[in-house]
Design a protein around this motif. Sequence first.
Motif, PDB file in Angstrom:
ATOM      1  N   SER A 139       0.928  -1.160  -0.047  1.00 15.94           N
ATOM      2  CA  SER A 139       0.062  -0.003  -0.109  1.00 15.94           C
ATOM      3  C   SER A 139       0.854   1.043  -0.217  1.00 15.94           C
ATOM      4  CB  SER A 139      -0.965   0.034   1.159  1.00 15.94           C
ATOM      5  OG  SER A 139       0.015   0.213   2.298  1.00 15.94           O
ATOM      6  N   ASN A 140       0.125   2.456   0.137  1.00 18.06           N
ATOM      7  CA  ASN A 140       1.190   3.588   0.129  1.00 18.06           C
ATOM      8  C   ASN A 140       1.566   3.905   1.732  1.00 18.06           C
ATOM      9  OD1 ASN A 140      -1.388   4.137   1.539  1.00 18.06           O
ATOM     10  ND2 ASN A 140      -1.825   6.095   0.346  1.00 18.06           N
ATOM     11  N   TYR A 141       1.774   3.011   2.362  1.00 16.74           N
ATOM     12  CA  TYR A 141       2.033   2.966   3.859  1.00 16.74           C
ATOM     13  C   TYR A 141       3.852   3.285   3.782  1.00 16.74           C
ATOM     14  CZ  TYR A 141       3.127   1.260   8.580  1.00 16.74           C
ATOM     15  OH  TYR A 141       3.511   1.004   9.760  1.00 16.74           O
ATOM     16  N   THR A 142       3.964   4.452   4.733  1.00 13.76           N
ATOM     17  CA  THR A 142       5.227   4.844   4.574  1.00 13.76           C
ATOM     18  C   THR A 142       6.194   4.893   5.996  1.00 13.76           C
ATOM     19  OG1 THR A 142       4.506   7.299   4.787  1.00 13.76           O
ATOM     20  CG2 THR A 142       4.780   6.410   2.814  1.00 13.76           C
ATOM     21  N   SER A 143       5.452   4.104   6.968  1.00 14.95           N
ATOM     22  CA  SER A 143       6.149   4.099   8.165  1.00 14.95           C
ATOM     23  C   SER A 143       7.649   3.407   8.040  1.00 14.95           C
ATOM     24  CB  SER A 143       5.533   3.082   9.148  1.00 14.95           C
ATOM     25  OG  SER A 143       5.981   3.195  10.551  1.00 14.95           O
ATOM     26  N   ASP A 144       8.571   3.866   9.067  1.00 17.26           N
ATOM     27  CA  ASP A 144       9.776   3.523   9.122  1.00 17.26           C
ATOM     28  C   ASP A 144       9.979   1.889   9.577  1.00 17.26           C
ATOM     29  OD1 ASP A 144      12.453   3.473   8.475  1.00 17.26           O
ATOM     30  OD2 ASP A 144      13.039   4.755  10.295  1.00 17.26           O
ATOM     31  N   LEU A 145       9.626   1.052   8.950  1.00 19.11           N
ATOM     32  CA  LEU A 145       9.635  -0.442   9.274  1.00 19.11           C
ATOM     33  C   LEU A 145      10.980  -1.005   8.715  1.00 19.11           C
ATOM     34  CD1 LEU A 145       6.225  -1.806   8.264  1.00 19.11           C
ATOM     35  CD2 LEU A 145       7.054  -1.292  10.551  1.00 19.11           C
ATOM     36  N   ILE A 146      11.521  -2.250   9.549  1.00 19.01           N
ATOM     37  CA  ILE A 146      12.535  -2.913   9.115  1.00 19.01           C
ATOM     38  C   ILE A 146      12.167  -3.614   7.584  1.00 19.01           C
ATOM     39  CG2 ILE A 146      13.913  -5.102   9.294  1.00 19.01           C
ATOM     40  CD1 ILE A 146      13.608  -4.473  12.524  1.00 19.01           C
TER      41      ILE A 146
END
Length: 312
Positions: A139-146
Amino acid sequence: MHIRWKKIIITALDIVLAIYLIMAITAWNKPDESKMLCSKVNINISDSNNAGFLTAGEIKHILEKAHLYPLKKNMSDINPRDIEEALKIGPFVKTAECYKTKDGHINISITQRMPIIRIKSKHGADFYLDDNGGILPNSNYTSDLIIATGNIDNNFARLYVAPLAKAISASPLWLNQIEQINVLPDRGIELVPRVGDHIIFMGYLPQNKGPWTRKHEINLFVMKKLSRLEKFYRYGLSQAGWNKYSYIDIEFDNQIICKRRDEKAEKAEQEELTKEAKAEQAENNQRTEEEEREKARKEVERQEHATDGPTE
């Protein structure tokens, strides 16, 4: 045996009367939904302040698309179960609850599936995993995930990478320090840190068919490896320098194997850092000189104005 019929009849009548009163009070207090419109929709999403996919606007859009958004509709025409089922179809919704209130409000409570890692395999797959190993679409998810890269298929992602990411994320230190997991062709695990120009080789994740045992063993494996790595960071790299080694192998319990960086590359980098530091110092000096000149100029102007002031 003498049966007291009079007492039995009186008791039965009391019970019937009590039931009648309860039903009557309930009916009187129940509003006429056919004449009441929904005046407000309250949408509550758990973990909305943390990393998550859903917003109240997206929930509204889902219901509008299904022609179920209740605002300004007759309360009698609103079925909370239909709203719940429509929301549960969404890939990011974990649970959905909906109910009416007497004042014409509809309350909707959502718990969402929380992403813990993004998978970008060498085969072109690009998706997220939640904290239970469930696959979430891109998706357009932009969180700073590993981010996990390399030789990863869906099964390995769900069964091994997900508990690995969950174990790393349990520690604020490693959640902030590790930015990438790389899976080698032989399923060896590499970690890429945010601080330090090196790669960490953890070894190979425990293999077990039982889901609970597998997650437990992977969690213990990660805790053990990262505990040793933290000590090495604290007492080794802090003294030797964060960029001294290019590869740190913590696979074996009784030793940590470090590969030094190429001396020429290390020297070139040091020279570049020195050059940048000198350039920054020269820029600061120039800025200071310009500020002093400007200060002197303003002082001269101030004195001139004072000299040219009004006289009698």
